[in-house]
Design a protein around this motif. Structure first.
Motif, PDB file in Angstrom:
ATOM      1  N   GLY B  22       0.839  -1.194   0.000  1.00  0.00           N
ATOM      2  CA  GLY B  22       0.000   0.000   0.000  1.00  0.00           C
ATOM      3  C   GLY B  22       0.869   1.237   0.000  1.00  0.00           C
ATOM      4  O   GLY B  22       2.088   1.155   0.162  1.00  0.00           O
ATOM      5  N   GLU B  84     -14.354   2.850  -1.079  1.00  0.00           N
ATOM      6  CA  GLU B  84     -13.387   1.854  -0.640  1.00  0.00           C
ATOM      7  C   GLU B  84     -12.046   2.560  -0.449  1.00  0.00           C
ATOM      8  O   GLU B  84     -11.669   3.415  -1.256  1.00  0.00           O
ATOM      9  CB  GLU B  84     -13.253   0.752  -1.688  1.00  0.00           C
ATOM     10  CG  GLU B  84     -14.309  -0.344  -1.570  1.00  0.00           C
ATOM     11  CD  GLU B  84     -14.287  -1.076  -0.224  1.00  0.00           C
ATOM     12  OE1 GLU B  84     -13.214  -1.564   0.161  1.00  0.00           O
ATOM     13  OE2 GLU B  84     -15.349  -1.140   0.426  1.00  0.00           O
ATOM     14  N   THR B  85     -11.337   2.229   0.613  1.00  0.00           N
ATOM     15  CA  THR B  85     -10.037   2.854   0.835  1.00  0.00           C
ATOM     16  C   THR B  85      -8.953   1.924   0.329  1.00  0.00           C
ATOM     17  O   THR B  85      -8.949   0.733   0.630  1.00  0.00           O
ATOM     18  CB  THR B  85      -9.838   3.127   2.338  1.00  0.00           C
ATOM     19  OG1 THR B  85     -11.013   3.778   2.823  1.00  0.00           O
ATOM     20  CG2 THR B  85      -8.629   3.998   2.588  1.00  0.00           C
ATOM     21  N   GLU B  86      -8.034   2.474  -0.473  1.00  0.00           N
ATOM     22  CA  GLU B  86      -6.885   1.703  -0.946  1.00  0.00           C
ATOM     23  C   GLU B  86      -5.996   1.386   0.263  1.00  0.00           C
ATOM     24  O   GLU B  86      -5.858   2.213   1.161  1.00  0.00           O
ATOM     25  CB  GLU B  86      -6.085   2.526  -1.955  1.00  0.00           C
ATOM     26  CG  GLU B  86      -6.808   2.777  -3.272  1.00  0.00           C
ATOM     27  CD  GLU B  86      -6.972   1.486  -4.062  1.00  0.00           C
ATOM     28  OE1 GLU B  86      -5.994   0.708  -4.114  1.00  0.00           O
ATOM     29  OE2 GLU B  86      -8.071   1.253  -4.598  1.00  0.00           O
ATOM     30  N   ALA B 123      -8.063  -0.882   5.839  1.00  0.00           N
ATOM     31  CA  ALA B 123      -7.064  -0.663   4.797  1.00  0.00           C
ATOM     32  C   ALA B 123      -5.692  -0.321   5.359  1.00  0.00           C
ATOM     33  O   ALA B 123      -4.688  -0.396   4.657  1.00  0.00           O
ATOM     34  CB  ALA B 123      -7.531   0.458   3.868  1.00  0.00           C
TER      35      ALA B 123
END
Lengths: 276, 341
Positions: B22, B84-86, B123
């Motif tokens: 990430g 949506e969170t990366e 995330a």
């Protein structure tokens, strides 16, 4: 975990508006999905007007009224002023009900002394009407209701009907009677009614709702009349932004008024700094 | 618990590889006195001796400003902006900050879970890093100087590398997928770890525990120290903004210029602002600066039941970033004078 957000209001439609005073009206609302609100007396909802904002407002009707619910709104902030511009058929958003209401089970069989000041009658009415709808389950019902002046009396017709009933006692007072206004009842703050009534401190629970300043005087007077601290139940006002224990606006020490209240037993919160 | 070691020579590669999991955020020196946790391109810029960043890690989970809804005013319609969170990696969180996130978890996830926070928390990959306290730190007194859970990996400084505690399935995955980076922990590493812990404990300014401080605080609320200290306060709210567990927010609808659309936003609020205790009709539950000043002391020292600690994690941020030189720790030490723990 459900993907439904706790911040998403459910749409509701205004079914009726009863104007009480220049700044206070009663709004009857119906949830668009027809799911009943299922509230307890004393709980509150977050009312959204899209583009204006959201405000916490106590439910004023008893849950025994199932198909709709009522909120009594004073035009005092952005949301509540906008609310007063709405018409029958307009939509608002509703989240909730939130918080801990009055314990209607616990109060069964007890004498209840309702004390309301001003707009405090709004949340209290949800309990009063609940008790009246289950009249046999409760002991004496004594209502003391005070407001600033005769023209500020809320729920006027309903209050008159309470006064006519034989199974409840209802006493009214105003702080003063301005010239040109007519008033047949007591004059003085709501505490001046307390010495005029008889009640048995061991079987009576006082349920108090009103502006912050009222609590201190009412509680003192009740204690003088022999009422124990744990026989005093009250509802606290805070600017709850979320209703779900997150935003911090109603936090007092470790307590969240929106979750642990707004209804508290006085003995629970009397030592909490700045609670009252 | 699983323990592995990484040698200093492999740290740069380790940080590079973290980017595979990430976007990597780590502390970077931004001025003489301050650090900030920034997105990392060049891992050589990461600071290993940063004790506190100007914004605590909460900003990655509760952003200072966020849009909740898009509103169509004319049709009274609204839809939520849940994205949506990366995945992202936060490197270099110290124990106090990891406990702070666990406190936020209690508030945001335990009851009525907040989906915005939950998505970001899912995330986020947390890589902890050991630290040596400065004169602002008192996490030993708040019992938040060592953390058991709430991280993927926790790195403890050794003379020639780091002893790593593996704290979650994601942490195991990182270790398993990069076997070339990690070695076995040897006896001398365990000795070095113990020595580091001992040295660390000796560096704290005060010893004992703040478990009783909330009661001492209640009992001394009328002391004149609070008048004097509140008098110094500017009411700027820096202490709450930089606090890793302060989480008060406000919500407002902001109409677009055309008046047809609006956004419902939430943004950080502070109990140090006069507006915080205001209710409809103008009554204020904290009308004076002293009320607001004391509220923060009471709130921070209140008992956080799910964790058994106070809301304060002893990071020292509120003091470090206070423009009026108000010292939270010294004020608490002052009121408990007489206890020589």
């Amino acid at each position: 975990m459900s993907n439904e957000s706790i911040y998403l209001p459910r749409p509701a439609t205004i079914k009726n508006i009863t104007k009480f005073t220049e700044s206070e009206s009663l709004f009857e609302l119906v949830m668009d999905d027809n799911r009943p609100l299922n509230h307890q007396p004393g709980q509150f909802v977050e009312v959204s007007i899209m583009g204006i904002g959201e405000a916490p407002i106590s439910v004023s009707s008893s849950p025994t009224k199932k198909k709709s619910f009522e909120i009594c709104v004073r035009a005092v902030g952005n949301v509540t002023r906008a609310m007063h511009r709405l018409k029958i058929g307009d939509k608002v958003g509703i989240r909730g009900p939130f918080g801990k209401g009055f314990d209607t089970e616990f109060l069964k069989g007890k004498d209840i002394l309702f004390i309301a000041g001003g707009l405090g009658i709004a949340p209290l009415r949800s309990l009063i009407n609940y008790v009246l709808d289950h009249r046999a389950d409760y002991g004496r019902a004594i209502i003391l209701y005070g407001c600033k002046a005769p023209h500020e009396l809320l729920f006027r017709e309903e209050v008159i009907s309470w006064r006519k009933r034989k199974d409840i006692e209802c006493h009214l007072t105003v702080d003063k009677v301005p010239e040109g206004e007519h008033w047949d009842h007591n004059v003085g703050v709501v505490t001046t009614l307390i010495p005029k009534i008889d009640f048995n401190p061991s079987t009576t629970y006082a349920v108090v709702c009103g502006p912050p300043i009222m609590y201190r005087f009412v509680i003192r007077t009740l204690k003088e009349r022999g009422l124990a601290e744990d026989h005093i139940i009250l509802s606290l006002e805070r600017r709850m932004k979320c209703g779900v224990g997150k935003c911090g606006h109603c936090q007092i020490n470790g307590i969240y008024v929106c979750q642990d209240g707004p209804v508290f037993n006085y003995s629970e919160i009397k030592d909490l700094p700045e609670a009252l | 618990m699983r323990y592995v070691k990484i040698y200093n020579e492999k740290m740069q590669e380790f940080l590079e590889r973290l980017k595979n999991y990430g976007k990597l955020y780590a502390p970077v020196k931004i001025s003489d006195k301050f650090y900030d946790r920034k997105e990392i391109d060049d891992v050589k810029k990461i600071s290993f001796d940063c004790l506190r960043t100007i914004m605590p890690a909460k900003k990655f989970f509760i952003p200072p400003y966020e849009e909740l809804f898009e509103i169509d005013i004319e049709n009274a319609d609204y839809k939520e902006k849940i994205e949506e969170t990366e995945p992202f990696v936060l490197f270099g969180l110290h124990a106090c900050e990891i406990v702070a996130l666990r406190i936020l978890d209690g508030v945001y996830l335990d009851e009525f879970p907040d989906i915005y926070y939950a998505n970001r928390r899912k995330a986020g990959i947390i890589i902890g890093l050991s630290c040596l306290p400065d004169e602002y730190c008192f996490c030993n007194l708040t019992r938040t100087d060592f953390v058991d859970i709430g991280f993927e990996l926790f790195l403890h400084e050794l003379p020639d590398g780091y002893l790593i505690r593996v704290g979650s399935p994601k942490g195991h995955k990182i270790v398993d997928e990069n076997p070339d980076l990690f070695s076995e922990v040897k006896k001398e590493d365990i000795d070095a770890f113990k020595m580091f812990e001992e040295k660390r404990q000796k560096l704290f300014k005060y010893y004992g525990s703040f478990d009783n401080i909330r009661y001492i605080l209640e009992l001394t609320m009328k002391d004149k120290i609070w008048d004097e200290e509140a008098e110094k306060c500017l009411g700027c709210g820096n202490c709450t903004m930089t606090c890793p567990t302060c989480r008060c927010y406000d919500v407002q609808d902001i109409p677009d210029i055309d008046g047809k659309h609006a956004k419902r936003i939430r943004f950080w609020d502070s109990c140090q602002f006069r507006s915080h205790g205001l209710v409809a009709g103008g009554h204020n539950f904290r009308p004076t600066k002293k009320d607001r000043f004391l509220n923060r002391y009471i709130c921070k020292n209140a008992y956080f039941y799910p964790l058994g600690t106070s809301y304060c994690v002893g990071c020292g941020n509120c003091t470090y970033f206070c423009p009026a030189n108000i010292n939270f720790l010294e004020n608490l030490i002052e009121i408990r004078r007489g206890i020589n723990a």
